[in-house]
Design a protein around this motif. Structure first.
Motif, mmCIF file in Angstrom:
data_model
loop_
_atom_site.group_PDB
_atom_site.id
_atom_site.type_symbol
_atom_site.label_atom_id
_atom_site.label_comp_id
_atom_site.label_asym_id
_atom_site.label_seq_id
_atom_site.Cartn_x
_atom_site.Cartn_y
_atom_site.Cartn_z
ATOM 1 N N SER A 117 0.851 -1.184 0.000
ATOM 2 C CA SER A 117 0.000 0.000 0.000
ATOM 3 C C SER A 117 0.892 1.241 0.000
ATOM 4 N N SER A 118 0.298 2.395 -0.319
ATOM 5 C CA SER A 118 1.046 3.651 -0.380
ATOM 6 C C SER A 118 0.390 4.679 0.526
ATOM 7 N N ASP A 119 1.199 5.642 0.967
ATOM 8 C CA ASP A 119 0.697 6.701 1.834
ATOM 9 C C ASP A 119 1.542 7.947 1.585
ATOM 10 N N PHE A 120 1.054 9.065 2.087
ATOM 11 C CA PHE A 120 1.792 10.322 2.012
ATOM 12 C C PHE A 120 1.773 10.961 3.391
ATOM 13 N N ILE A 121 2.943 11.388 3.853
ATOM 14 C CA ILE A 121 3.065 12.021 5.164
ATOM 15 C C ILE A 121 3.369 13.500 4.991
ATOM 16 N N ASN A 122 2.567 14.331 5.627
ATOM 17 C CA ASN A 122 2.866 15.752 5.770
ATOM 18 C C ASN A 122 3.174 15.978 7.244
ATOM 19 N N GLY A 123 4.444 16.194 7.556
ATOM 20 C CA GLY A 123 4.863 16.262 8.955
ATOM 21 C C GLY A 123 4.191 17.339 9.759
ATOM 22 N N ALA A 128 2.215 12.858 13.979
ATOM 23 C CA ALA A 128 3.349 12.049 14.422
ATOM 24 C C ALA A 128 4.576 12.933 14.569
ATOM 25 N N GLU A 129 5.328 12.719 15.658
ATOM 26 C CA GLU A 129 6.553 13.488 15.872
ATOM 27 C C GLU A 129 7.689 12.989 14.988
#
Length: 262
Positions: A117-123, A128-129
């Motif tokens: 699966s795929s995901d995108f993280i915008n910090g 999430a720290e």
């Protein structure tokens, strides 16, 4: 020797194992007196954990000493094969985990499920720290693991990131600048059968990340590829090739395994 076991033996004999520059840990010094990689995963009757390359493996208390030995052997062998196969440029990408899974299913484990699966993280918005927080939240929500398995996986990861010396060992395998990758793995015995479940994460980031366990991701975005894999042991095959795998590992250079106190 059956044809299937002969095929596995042939693969083990011919597989190229990746060396890595030896660090401050001496695998040979630790293993020589006990001659058993499973000792890194603790004693039977207790939950245990260890780093094997870029995998943090945790085991439930019901694993025997021999189960722990087979888990550690299999993970180290497949990690070395994958590193050698994909090379430094792809070591921290999904390609590595494809090679890792392909190897482990050729040494006595059979695949029960394998999903990407795929995901995108915008910090700035994810909550999430750091990336380990992100992985922990994924494990909490993941139906791949039972509640007991989730607890020991999270405990192992939380413990590892609090130990600077252990993180330094893990970072050698997991941090590649703006690309990083690591996996969490749980091994258990159900109805007498040994099985492993693992989740691998490959991060392609907008900036260099020094440590993928504790580095703040507040100002980072990242594309994430995640692999969930469930494998079960063909114990007859693993029993037949155990000594051969250990002989190959003893020939390999560098340190790939260290314990984590949980």
């Amino acid at each position: 020797m059956s044809d299937d076991i002969a095929q596995v033996s042939k693969y083990i004999a011919s597989a190229a194992l990746g060396p890595i520059q030896a660090g401050q840990y001496s695998r040979a010094r630790v293993l020589e007196p006990i001659d058993d990689r499973g000792k890194f995963l603790g004693e039977p009757g207790e939950d245990g954990a260890a780093m094997v390359g870029s995998t943090l493996v945790s085991v439930l208390a019901n694993l025997t000493g021999l189960n722990r030995r087979d888990v550690a052997n299999s993970l180290e062998f497949s990690s070395r094969v994958a590193i050698r196969e994909v090379g430094e440029d792809s070591e921290h990408t999904a390609e590595y985990w494809v090679a890792f899974t392909r190897s482990i299913t050729q040494i006595g484990w059979f695949r029960q499920s394998d999903q990407w699966s795929s995901d995108f993280i915008n910090g700035s918005t994810t909550g999430a720290e750091n990336f380990s927080d992100y992985v922990i939240e994924n494990v909490r929500r993941d139906p791949l693991y039972s509640d007991v398995e989730k607890a020991v996986v999270i405990q192992a990861l939380t413990s590892l990131r609090s130990q600077a010396e252990k993180r330094a060992f893990f970072r050698r395998f997991t941090a590649g600048g703006s690309k990083g990758s690591f996996g969490v793995n749980n091994a258990t015995v159900t109805n007498g059968a040994l099985a492993m479940r693992f989740s691998a994460f490959a991060f392609n980031c907008s900036a260099v990340v020094d440590d993928y366990l504790i580095f703040s991701i507040k100002n980072i975005t990242a594309d994430v590829q995640k692999n969930n894999v469930d494998v079960a042991a063909n114990q007859r095959t693993i029993d037949s090739v155990r000594n051969q795998i250990e002989a190959r590992l003893d020939e390999a250079a560098g340190d790939f395994i260290d314990n984590v106190e949980i």
